[in-house]
Design an enzyme around this catalytic site. Structure first.
Site, short mmCIF file in Angstrom:
data_model
loop_
_atom_site.label_atom_id
_atom_site.label_comp_id
_atom_site.label_asym_id
_atom_site.label_seq_id
_atom_site.Cartn_x
_atom_site.Cartn_y
_atom_site.Cartn_z
CE1 TYR A 128 -32.83 39.22 -36.16
CE2 TYR A 128 -30.60 38.38 -36.28
CZ TYR A 128 -31.47 39.45 -36.29
OH TYR A 128 -30.99 40.72 -36.42
CB SER A 129 -33.58 30.55 -35.20
OG SER A 129 -32.22 30.89 -34.97
CD GLU A 244 -26.02 37.35 -30.92
OE1 GLU A 244 -26.57 36.47 -30.25
OE2 GLU A 244 -26.27 37.56 -32.12
CD GLU A 377 -19.87 23.46 -35.93
OE1 GLU A 377 -20.67 24.37 -35.59
OE2 GLU A 377 -19.59 22.49 -35.20
#
Length: 391
Positions: A128-129, A244, A377
């Site tokens: 993903y990242s 998740e 966040e």
């Protein structure tokens, strides 16, 4: 809404507790208790123990080859699991790739991939990242250009946990650069032995190398390895992330850690220190609130409601409590935990003070908890927009 456990639920919980307690190797439990590094063999041998009862695939329905547990049974399983010094589950195959495949994959993909995941034969990682796309996955740049029966994949993933061990990766890629970012993403299953893949470990602040960079240089991936429709990968990714986050509270694990810290405080003669007692009590209260939140969402799920964005609350509070526990353990052991021993962390050298020796590495490693799985966040923004309807 109140969650009430039946006699059958309690019997199942006792069955799980007995099996795990009887089959958890003492040396493995010790490594987990003292935060030593686990090897791939540690994980896979333990997952074989779970697979023997079909509890490796504990969250899978019977239709996918799983045990078909109720939502309540799954919660109770995870509670008993976390209460013991069991290895943290390797979630990428069993709790992430698997549910996407049996929910959105075709029959051929289910027959091909699910047995290897369920039976603990294949090790998976998550692609993903990227360097410029962490919490904002829609900004990913890795491309997959279709050429006949294959996609040609080029790009880079980062912070890829256990990519150095993985047989397969489930990966988000851009297949259309001309449309809205979320609409141009597809979900591919990539064989990590494919030519053109380079894996480079990243040494983290605690000295470990569980994270990796993964580079794709003209990697050919069969079109048959695409899950669902081209351009619909964002839908499947959101589905996966909800699963998740719902499992990321770690309340049972944190309760076990809290009891360990209490025992350490007693052994060190610090249990009656007012500052230590205040922090232990505060964490106990926060943990009780987290457990109540878990039960509330469980009751809603049993009642047929999807936890949806509210699962973000579990991720936020669960990771913050875990970090607070790791800080308290470090403060409790003070200068004793500043001695860094790679040999101890790799379980090749004993220590007279193992709780202190593993404390600082765990504290450093757990800085990641409020970032991965979507930073806290970002989770707060999800709650603000989708629950509070702000902004």
């Amino acid at each position: 809404m109140t969650m009430i456990f039946t006699d059958d639920d309690k019997a199942f919980s006792a069955e799980v507790r007995t099996y795990l307690s009887d089959n958890l190797p003492a040396e493995l439990a010790r490594k987990v208790r003292y935060n030593q590094r686990l090897t791939r063999d540690d994980y896979t041998s333990w997952q074989d123990v779970l697979a023997a009862r079909n509890w490796h695939a504990v969250g899978w329905p019977a239709s996918a080859g799983g045990p078909g547990l109720t939502q309540t049974q799954r919660y109770l399983f995870e509670r008993e699991y976390g209460a013991l010094s069991c290895p943290h589950p390797c979630q990428f195959g069993i709790a992430m790739a698997g549910p996407v495949i049996f929910t959105f994959g075709n029959d051929e993909q289910k027959a091909r991939f699910l047995p290897g995941i369920r039976e603990n034969k294949d090790f998976w990682c998550q692609g993903y990242s990227e360097p410029g796309a962490g919490s904002d996955l829609a900004a990913l740049k890795t491309t997959a250009v279709r050429e006949g029966d294959h996609y040609r994949v080029n790009g880079q993933k980062i912070w890829t946990t256990w990519a150095n061990w993985a047989d397969w990766m489930f990966c988000l890629v851009k297949t259309d650069l001309e449309v809205k970012p979320q609409r141009g993403i597809s979900f591919l299953l990539i064989d990590m032995r494919s030519p053109g893949i380079t894996v480079r470990p990243i040494k983290t602040i605690d000295g470990d190398e569980e994270f990796n960079e993964v580079f794709f240089n003209d990697v050919l991936v069969p079109v048959e390895n695409r899950i669902g429709e081209e351009g619909q990968g964002w839908t499947y990714a959101k589905f996966l992330l909800e699963f998740e986050r719902f499992s990321m509270s770690g309340a049972a694990r944190s309760r076990r850690v809290l009891s360990e810290i209490r025992a350490d405080a007693e052994a060190l003669g610090k249990a009656d220190d007012a500052r230590v007692a205040e922090r232990l009590t505060r964490l106990e209260i926060e943990l009780l609130a987290l457990e109540h939140m878990e039960l509330h969402l469980l009751a809603r799920s049993v009642g047929g409601e999807n936890p949806g964005p509210e699962a973000s609350k579990l991720k936020i509070r669960g990771t913050e409590i875990a970090q607070a526990l790791s800080r308290l353990r470090v403060d409790l052991h003070a200068e004793d935990c500043l001695v860094h021993s790679e040999a101890f962390l790799d379980a090749s050298e004993p220590s007279d003070n193992p709780s202190a020796m593993g404390a600082i590495a765990t504290y450093l490693n757990q800085r990641k908890l409020t970032i991965w799985g979507g930073s806290n966040e970002v989770q707060r923004m999800i709650l603000a927009k989708q629950i509070l309807e702000l902004g």
